[in-house]
Write a protein that holds these residues in place. Sequence first.
Motif, short mmCIF file in Angstrom:
data_model
loop_
_atom_site.label_atom_id
_atom_site.label_comp_id
_atom_site.label_asym_id
_atom_site.label_seq_id
_atom_site.Cartn_x
_atom_site.Cartn_y
_atom_site.Cartn_z
N PRO A 153 0.79 -1.23 0.00
CA PRO A 153 0.00 0.00 0.00
C PRO A 153 0.83 1.29 0.00
O PRO A 153 0.51 2.22 -0.73
N ALA A 154 1.89 1.36 0.80
CA ALA A 154 2.69 2.58 0.87
C ALA A 154 3.36 2.88 -0.47
O ALA A 154 3.45 4.05 -0.88
N LEU A 157 2.31 1.68 -3.55
CA LEU A 157 1.25 1.99 -4.51
C LEU A 157 0.79 3.44 -4.39
O LEU A 157 0.53 4.10 -5.40
N ALA A 158 0.71 3.93 -3.18
CA ALA A 158 0.27 5.31 -2.94
C ALA A 158 1.21 6.33 -3.58
O ALA A 158 0.81 7.46 -3.84
N GLU A 159 2.44 5.92 -3.87
CA GLU A 159 3.43 6.83 -4.45
C GLU A 159 3.46 6.85 -5.98
O GLU A 159 4.13 7.67 -6.57
N TRP A 160 2.75 5.90 -6.63
CA TRP A 160 2.82 5.89 -8.10
C TRP A 160 1.52 5.47 -8.80
O TRP A 160 1.30 5.86 -9.94
N ALA A 161 0.68 4.67 -8.18
CA ALA A 161 -0.49 4.12 -8.87
C ALA A 161 -1.62 5.14 -8.97
O ALA A 161 -1.64 6.12 -8.22
N PRO A 162 -2.60 4.89 -9.85
CA PRO A 162 -3.73 5.80 -9.96
C PRO A 162 -4.70 5.68 -8.80
O PRO A 162 -5.69 6.39 -8.73
N PHE A 163 -4.41 4.74 -7.90
CA PHE A 163 -5.28 4.46 -6.77
C PHE A 163 -4.46 4.19 -5.52
O PHE A 163 -3.26 3.95 -5.58
N ASP A 204 -6.62 -0.45 0.39
CA ASP A 204 -6.85 -0.62 1.82
C ASP A 204 -6.05 -1.78 2.41
O ASP A 204 -6.11 -2.01 3.61
N ARG A 205 -5.30 -2.51 1.57
CA ARG A 205 -4.52 -3.63 2.08
C ARG A 205 -3.43 -4.00 1.07
O ARG A 205 -3.45 -3.56 -0.07
N ASP A 206 -2.52 -4.85 1.52
CA ASP A 206 -1.48 -5.39 0.64
C ASP A 206 -2.16 -6.26 -0.41
O ASP A 206 -3.01 -7.10 -0.08
N LEU A 207 -1.80 -6.07 -1.67
CA LEU A 207 -2.41 -6.83 -2.76
C LEU A 207 -1.68 -8.14 -3.05
O LEU A 207 -2.00 -8.82 -4.02
N GLY A 208 -0.72 -8.50 -2.21
CA GLY A 208 0.07 -9.69 -2.43
C GLY A 208 -0.60 -10.99 -2.02
O GLY A 208 0.01 -12.05 -2.15
N ASP A 254 -10.60 -9.89 -1.17
CA ASP A 254 -11.21 -8.60 -1.50
C ASP A 254 -10.35 -7.44 -1.03
O ASP A 254 -9.62 -7.55 -0.04
N ALA A 255 -10.47 -6.33 -1.76
CA ALA A 255 -9.77 -5.10 -1.43
C ALA A 255 -10.61 -3.93 -1.93
O ALA A 255 -11.56 -4.11 -2.69
N ILE A 256 -10.24 -2.75 -1.50
CA ILE A 256 -10.83 -1.51 -2.01
C ILE A 256 -9.70 -0.71 -2.64
O ILE A 256 -8.69 -0.40 -1.97
N LEU A 257 -9.85 -0.38 -3.93
CA LEU A 257 -8.91 0.49 -4.62
C LEU A 257 -9.60 1.83 -4.78
O LEU A 257 -10.69 1.90 -5.34
N THR A 258 -8.98 2.87 -4.27
CA THR A 258 -9.59 4.20 -4.30
C THR A 258 -8.88 5.08 -5.31
O THR A 258 -7.71 5.43 -5.13
N MET A 259 -9.59 5.38 -6.41
CA MET A 259 -9.06 6.29 -7.44
C MET A 259 -8.97 7.68 -6.82
O MET A 259 -9.90 8.12 -6.14
N ILE A 260 -7.88 8.35 -7.12
CA ILE A 260 -7.65 9.69 -6.61
C ILE A 260 -7.55 10.65 -7.80
O ILE A 260 -6.80 10.40 -8.74
N ASP A 261 -8.31 11.72 -7.75
CA ASP A 261 -8.23 12.78 -8.76
C ASP A 261 -8.38 14.10 -8.03
O ASP A 261 -9.49 14.54 -7.74
N GLY A 262 -7.25 14.69 -7.70
CA GLY A 262 -7.27 15.93 -6.91
C GLY A 262 -7.86 15.66 -5.54
O GLY A 262 -7.38 14.82 -4.80
#
Length: 186
Positions: free
Chosen positions: A45-46, A48-54, A57-61, A65-73
């Motif tokens: 997660p840490a 992904l937060a630095e490069w991904a579009p989302f 809420d947890r490690d994807l490894g 289930d997980a929640i991917l949160t798209m960020i736009d501003g």
Amino acid sequence: MDHSTFKPGPLSEVNARASADQWTLVFVRTLRHSPTKVWAALTEPAQLAEWAPFTTDRDLGSRGDAILTMIDGEVAEPTSATVTRSEPPTLLEYTWGTDQLRWELATVEGGTRLTLLHTLKDRDWIPKIAAGWHICLDVAEHLLAGNPVGPIRGNEARDYGWDELNHAYADKLGIPATDLPDSEKS
């Protein structure tokens, strides 16, 4: 983080495949880092937060289930996801809303050959998706090299070459270029 010197790199190897009522973008990039290091960037997660579009809420490894949160501003849009396959450090698959993402990592001389297969419904979105992943993976390369520039997401990507990349990938893929819908523009 400083985006002032960020410039997108050259176009990546891409193609688009049709299957039934879906399209798959095949996006290939060689990263100068080991599959283990790239795997961590794809799952933790840490990172992904630095490069991904989302953000996640947890490690994807691991599967589940997980929640991917798209960020736009200032806008954050959570989307359901499910990790369906996790074979560290070579294969990661998950759903993202109605899309399917498959990340394949292979050791090559000098690093990792990363192949992303992003499956979606609308062919017109293939160049747009390619442009977005292009910028994200350029940012990831900075992070992996120990020179993070911070995430470039959503409409902010338009200030860093997204429009040009969208049109260049449309030409490369032979898909007519279209702009973002008005609701996606700032």
